[in-house]
Design a protein around this motif. Structure first.
Motif, PDB file in Angstrom:
ATOM      1  N   LEU A 242     -14.847  -4.022  30.595  1.00 49.32           N
ATOM      2  CA  LEU A 242     -13.772  -4.985  30.412  1.00 49.32           C
ATOM      3  C   LEU A 242     -13.850  -6.089  31.465  1.00 49.32           C
ATOM      4  O   LEU A 242     -13.561  -7.262  31.171  1.00 49.32           O
ATOM      5  N   ALA A 243     -14.254  -5.737  32.681  1.00 45.08           N
ATOM      6  CA  ALA A 243     -14.418  -6.747  33.730  1.00 45.08           C
ATOM      7  C   ALA A 243     -15.466  -7.774  33.336  1.00 45.08           C
ATOM      8  O   ALA A 243     -15.299  -8.976  33.572  1.00 45.08           O
ATOM      9  N   SER A 244     -16.559  -7.310  32.732  1.00 44.20           N
ATOM     10  CA  SER A 244     -17.603  -8.233  32.298  1.00 44.20           C
ATOM     11  C   SER A 244     -17.078  -9.186  31.227  1.00 44.20           C
ATOM     12  O   SER A 244     -17.415 -10.372  31.213  1.00 44.20           O
ATOM     13  N   LEU A 245     -16.224  -8.678  30.331  1.00 42.55           N
ATOM     14  CA  LEU A 245     -15.623  -9.548  29.321  1.00 42.55           C
ATOM     15  C   LEU A 245     -14.709 -10.589  29.960  1.00 42.55           C
ATOM     16  O   LEU A 245     -14.471 -11.652  29.382  1.00 42.55           O
ATOM     17  N   ALA A 246     -14.196 -10.269  31.146  1.00 34.96           N
ATOM     18  CA  ALA A 246     -13.231 -11.142  31.818  1.00 34.96           C
ATOM     19  C   ALA A 246     -13.867 -12.035  32.875  1.00 34.96           C
ATOM     20  O   ALA A 246     -13.143 -12.655  33.663  1.00 34.96           O
ATOM     21  N   GLY A 247     -15.195 -12.082  32.928  1.00 35.71           N
ATOM     22  CA  GLY A 247     -15.846 -13.001  33.849  1.00 35.71           C
ATOM     23  C   GLY A 247     -16.703 -12.376  34.920  1.00 35.71           C
ATOM     24  O   GLY A 247     -17.344 -13.096  35.701  1.00 35.71           O
ATOM     25  N   ALA A 248     -16.742 -11.034  34.991  1.00 38.66           N
ATOM     26  CA  ALA A 248     -17.664 -10.370  35.916  1.00 38.66           C
ATOM     27  C   ALA A 248     -19.083 -10.489  35.369  1.00 38.66           C
ATOM     28  O   ALA A 248     -19.288 -10.830  34.195  1.00 38.66           O
ATOM     29  N   PRO A 249     -20.078 -10.209  36.180  1.00 39.73           N
ATOM     30  CA  PRO A 249     -21.456 -10.322  35.711  1.00 39.73           C
ATOM     31  C   PRO A 249     -21.773  -9.315  34.599  1.00 39.73           C
ATOM     32  O   PRO A 249     -21.035  -8.347  34.392  1.00 39.73           O
ATOM     33  N   PRO A 250     -22.883  -9.519  33.892  1.00 37.14           N
ATOM     34  CA  PRO A 250     -23.347  -8.503  32.949  1.00 37.14           C
ATOM     35  C   PRO A 250     -23.870  -7.293  33.718  1.00 37.14           C
ATOM     36  O   PRO A 250     -24.300  -7.414  34.871  1.00 37.14           O
ATOM     37  N   PHE A 251     -23.843  -6.129  33.083  1.00 32.45           N
ATOM     38  CA  PHE A 251     -24.248  -4.900  33.752  1.00 32.45           C
ATOM     39  C   PHE A 251     -25.504  -4.307  33.125  1.00 32.45           C
ATOM     40  O   PHE A 251     -25.764  -4.479  31.933  1.00 32.45           O
ATOM     41  N   ILE A 252     -26.248  -3.599  33.959  1.00 30.82           N
ATOM     42  CA  ILE A 252     -27.374  -2.772  33.514  1.00 30.82           C
ATOM     43  C   ILE A 252     -26.938  -1.322  33.680  1.00 30.82           C
ATOM     44  O   ILE A 252     -26.470  -0.929  34.754  1.00 30.82           O
ATOM     45  N   LEU A 253     -27.086  -0.527  32.619  1.00 30.39           N
ATOM     46  CA  LEU A 253     -26.644   0.870  32.657  1.00 30.39           C
ATOM     47  C   LEU A 253     -27.856   1.793  32.567  1.00 30.39           C
ATOM     48  O   LEU A 253     -28.402   2.011  31.487  1.00 30.39           O
ATOM     49  N   PRO A 254     -28.324   2.353  33.710  1.00 29.10           N
ATOM     50  CA  PRO A 254     -29.454   3.292  33.652  1.00 29.10           C
ATOM     51  C   PRO A 254     -29.017   4.615  33.028  1.00 29.10           C
ATOM     52  O   PRO A 254     -27.848   4.986  33.080  1.00 29.10           O
ATOM     53  N   HIS A 255     -29.987   5.353  32.459  1.00 32.94           N
ATOM     54  CA  HIS A 255     -29.640   6.636  31.853  1.00 32.94           C
ATOM     55  C   HIS A 255     -29.390   7.703  32.897  1.00 32.94           C
ATOM     56  O   HIS A 255     -28.831   8.756  32.594  1.00 32.94           O
ATOM     57  N   THR A 256     -29.772   7.455  34.143  1.00 34.58           N
ATOM     58  CA  THR A 256     -29.498   8.354  35.253  1.00 34.58           C
ATOM     59  C   THR A 256     -29.574   7.539  36.537  1.00 34.58           C
ATOM     60  O   THR A 256     -30.163   6.447  36.556  1.00 34.58           O
ATOM     61  N   ILE A 257     -28.955   8.052  37.624  1.00 35.27           N
ATOM     62  CA  ILE A 257     -28.983   7.304  38.880  1.00 35.27           C
ATOM     63  C   ILE A 257     -30.033   7.848  39.833  1.00 35.27           C
ATOM     64  O   ILE A 257     -29.959   7.602  41.039  1.00 35.27           O
TER      65      ILE A 257
END
Length: 304
Positions: A63-78
């Motif tokens: 939701l933050a990204s929709l509101a102007g935060a940067p785009p995110f990368i979501l790894p399958h594990t950390i």
């Protein structure tokens, strides 16, 4: 679609988890995440790595990204090696995390707890057809790859799932899959939000843990995978409060599905799809289960 999301955010007192996390608290955290990245000088196009395990935190980040935060990368594990692989393919200098992370060289971690909640309704400014999340797959296609998704892709599919399966405010979703993969992301993060349902925030993986949670918390929707349905065959599974069961991520064994139906009276809905495509079809494991049925929203044809 954004009008629908905004109307959902207006229901601030609606609970997202049984433990009490509300939509209003998630919205406030989303505002805090947006503000924190603005403070760090992150541009609207600079990718940020997302290392969070709590579903409410993941939803807040999206939701933050929709509101102007940067785009995110979501790894399958950390795992550190995976983060280095992601960094090599798509460099990032910032990581949003709610757990301990070993960042690649040159990257800094922003803990979720540093993102002070920001009250007030979010203004959704990100174009719905522009990528805002990239999923880093585990390599089932041969080698790890990154696939980008738009808000219309993900929130649109979640809305379709809620309507197709009649999931609503009286439902509690129990996931046995992590939220970092497309199946878990759609069914255990976005679906409960768009359906005004609740979700068990932890990921239950052991048979007794699944059974205890079903019995004690009154879950109505089970989001699981074939290996867990096999494990539950001998674990004393009963219907409890369940009314829907889903499976995906691998082929479902017919005998396991039949055993689940015999013990609970419920037929499993097997979802066919991928990170690249999202969900495309469903197969209902009733007494006379048949072929895959494409979702009604898709245009398709058979090529001879």
């Amino acid at each position: 679609m954004y009008r629908t999301i905004s109307s959902l955010l207006e229901q601030g007192d609606c609970r997202y988890t049984p433990s009490g996390t509300t939509v209003g608290e998630i919205e406030a955290l989303a505002g805090g995440i947006r503000d924190r990245f603005i403070e760090r000088g992150a541009s609207a196009d600079e990718p940020v790595c997302l290392c969070v395990g709590e579903r409410s935190h993941l939803l807040a980040a999206l939701l933050a990204s929709l509101a102007g935060a940067p785009p995110f990368i979501l790894p399958h594990t950390i795992h550190p090696q995976v983060l280095r692989e992601v960094h090599a393919v798509r460099p990032f200098r910032l990581i949003l995390a709610d757990t301990a992370v070993e960042p690649p060289e040159g990257a800094a971690v922003i803990p979720v707890e540093e993102c002070r909640p920001s009250p007030g309704l979010l203004k959704l400014v990100h174009p719905p057809d522009k990528a805002f999340l990239s999923l880093f797959t585990g390599g089932s296609t041969g080698k790890p790859r990154i696939w980008s998704k738009t808000p219309a892709n993900l929130f649109g599919e979640a809305l379709h799932l809620a309507g197709t399966f009649g999931i609503g405010g009286s439902d509690l979703i129990l996931p046995t899959v992590p939220p970092q993969h497309i199946y878990g992301l759609l069914f255990s993060v976005l679906l409960p939000f768009v359906a005004s349902a609740r979700v068990v925030d932890r990921t239950c993986t052991f048979p007794q843990e699944i059974l205890t949670t079903l019995q004690n918390e009154g879950a109505t929707v089970l989001v699981s995978v074939p290996i867990h349905y096999r494990a539950m065959r001998t674990g004393g599974i009963r219907q409890f409060s369940l009314r829907l069961a889903f499976s995906s991520a691998a082929p479902l064994d017919g005998d396991d599905a039949a055993a689940f139906r015999e013990q609970t009276g419920l037929a499993i809905n097997e979802i066919y799809g991928s990170t690249e495509t999202g969900g495309m079809a469903v197969r209902y494991y009733g007494e006379n289960h048949g072929s895959w049925e494409p979702f009604a929203c898709l245009d398709w044809k058979i090529l001879a």
